[in-house]
Design a protein around this motif. Sequence first.
Motif, PDB file in Angstrom:
ATOM      1  N   PHE A 109      36.807 -10.412   0.539  1.00  0.00           N
ATOM      2  CA  PHE A 109      35.749 -11.257  -0.008  1.00  0.00           C
ATOM      3  C   PHE A 109      35.908 -11.426  -1.516  1.00  0.00           C
ATOM      4  O   PHE A 109      35.592 -12.500  -2.051  1.00  0.00           O
ATOM      5  CB  PHE A 109      34.363 -10.695   0.316  1.00  0.00           C
ATOM      6  N   ALA A 110      36.409 -10.409  -2.190  1.00  0.00           N
ATOM      7  CA  ALA A 110      36.630 -10.530  -3.639  1.00  0.00           C
ATOM      8  C   ALA A 110      37.614 -11.663  -3.936  1.00  0.00           C
ATOM      9  O   ALA A 110      37.401 -12.458  -4.859  1.00  0.00           O
ATOM     10  CB  ALA A 110      37.136  -9.205  -4.210  1.00  0.00           C
ATOM     11  N   PHE A 111      38.666 -11.750  -3.136  1.00  0.00           N
ATOM     12  CA  PHE A 111      39.623 -12.847  -3.315  1.00  0.00           C
ATOM     13  C   PHE A 111      38.991 -14.187  -2.929  1.00  0.00           C
ATOM     14  O   PHE A 111      39.221 -15.206  -3.577  1.00  0.00           O
ATOM     15  CB  PHE A 111      40.900 -12.588  -2.501  1.00  0.00           C
ATOM     16  N   TRP A 112      38.199 -14.192  -1.857  1.00  0.00           N
ATOM     17  CA  TRP A 112      37.480 -15.397  -1.437  1.00  0.00           C
ATOM     18  C   TRP A 112      36.565 -15.880  -2.558  1.00  0.00           C
ATOM     19  O   TRP A 112      36.526 -17.069  -2.871  1.00  0.00           O
ATOM     20  CB  TRP A 112      36.674 -15.083  -0.179  1.00  0.00           C
ATOM     21  N   ALA A 113      35.834 -14.945  -3.164  1.00  0.00           N
ATOM     22  CA  ALA A 113      34.910 -15.305  -4.240  1.00  0.00           C
ATOM     23  C   ALA A 113      35.665 -15.912  -5.417  1.00  0.00           C
ATOM     24  O   ALA A 113      35.223 -16.905  -6.006  1.00  0.00           O
ATOM     25  CB  ALA A 113      34.118 -14.073  -4.690  1.00  0.00           C
ATOM     26  N   TRP A 114      36.805 -15.336  -5.751  1.00  0.00           N
ATOM     27  CA  TRP A 114      37.601 -15.839  -6.875  1.00  0.00           C
ATOM     28  C   TRP A 114      38.150 -17.236  -6.572  1.00  0.00           C
ATOM     29  O   TRP A 114      38.013 -18.154  -7.383  1.00  0.00           O
ATOM     30  CB  TRP A 114      38.733 -14.860  -7.172  1.00  0.00           C
ATOM     31  N   LEU A 115      38.743 -17.398  -5.388  1.00  0.00           N
ATOM     32  CA  LEU A 115      39.440 -18.649  -5.090  1.00  0.00           C
ATOM     33  C   LEU A 115      38.559 -19.740  -4.491  1.00  0.00           C
ATOM     34  O   LEU A 115      38.853 -20.926  -4.672  1.00  0.00           O
ATOM     35  CB  LEU A 115      40.612 -18.363  -4.139  1.00  0.00           C
ATOM     36  N   ARG A 116      37.492 -19.365  -3.796  1.00  0.00           N
ATOM     37  CA  ARG A 116      36.687 -20.371  -3.116  1.00  0.00           C
ATOM     38  C   ARG A 116      35.300 -20.555  -3.714  1.00  0.00           C
ATOM     39  O   ARG A 116      34.679 -21.601  -3.515  1.00  0.00           O
ATOM     40  CB  ARG A 116      36.533 -20.018  -1.629  1.00  0.00           C
ATOM     41  N   SER A 172      35.070 -15.290 -11.439  1.00  0.00           N
ATOM     42  CA  SER A 172      36.086 -14.852 -12.387  1.00  0.00           C
ATOM     43  C   SER A 172      37.266 -14.194 -11.660  1.00  0.00           C
ATOM     44  O   SER A 172      37.087 -13.533 -10.631  1.00  0.00           O
ATOM     45  CB  SER A 172      35.472 -13.842 -13.357  1.00  0.00           C
ATOM     46  N   ALA A 173      38.450 -14.337 -12.231  1.00  0.00           N
ATOM     47  CA  ALA A 173      39.636 -13.677 -11.675  1.00  0.00           C
ATOM     48  C   ALA A 173      39.500 -12.162 -11.724  1.00  0.00           C
ATOM     49  O   ALA A 173      40.217 -11.449 -11.013  1.00  0.00           O
ATOM     50  CB  ALA A 173      40.888 -14.128 -12.434  1.00  0.00           C
ATOM     51  N   LEU A 174      38.578 -11.661 -12.514  1.00  0.00           N
ATOM     52  CA  LEU A 174      38.340 -10.214 -12.561  1.00  0.00           C
ATOM     53  C   LEU A 174      37.833  -9.667 -11.231  1.00  0.00           C
ATOM     54  O   LEU A 174      37.891  -8.462 -10.997  1.00  0.00           O
ATOM     55  CB  LEU A 174      37.361  -9.876 -13.691  1.00  0.00           C
TER      56      LEU A 174
END
Length: 107
Positions: free
Chosen positions: A18-25, A29-31
């Motif tokens: 989900f952290a990657f989903w939040a960043w990309l979708r 922040s990329a953080l």
Amino acid sequence: MTYVIYLGAALAEIAGCFAFWAWLRLDKSALWIVPGIGSLCLFAYLLTLVDAEYAGRTYAAYGGIYIASALLWLWAAEDIRPDRWDMLGAAICLLGAAIILWGPRTT
């Protein structure tokens, strides 16, 4: 104890993904990927704690737990209640996971 480990692994994997989903979708922040990577590392470590003779069987049984946990995430984190088809699919997956994990073995 196996269920607790699987549940912890599922939560760690879902949170990491989900952290990657939040960043990309979701344009976060990329953080967000920093805790995401940590969470995915925790997921992998937790699966090594399952008392099973073979990794493949451990991962296969985990799949059912992951699916059910993902639907709980859908409801708790994304405020979308799983429908009857989601629940039926998860129940079938959990039954399959139980058969894989506890089925009688001849060897």
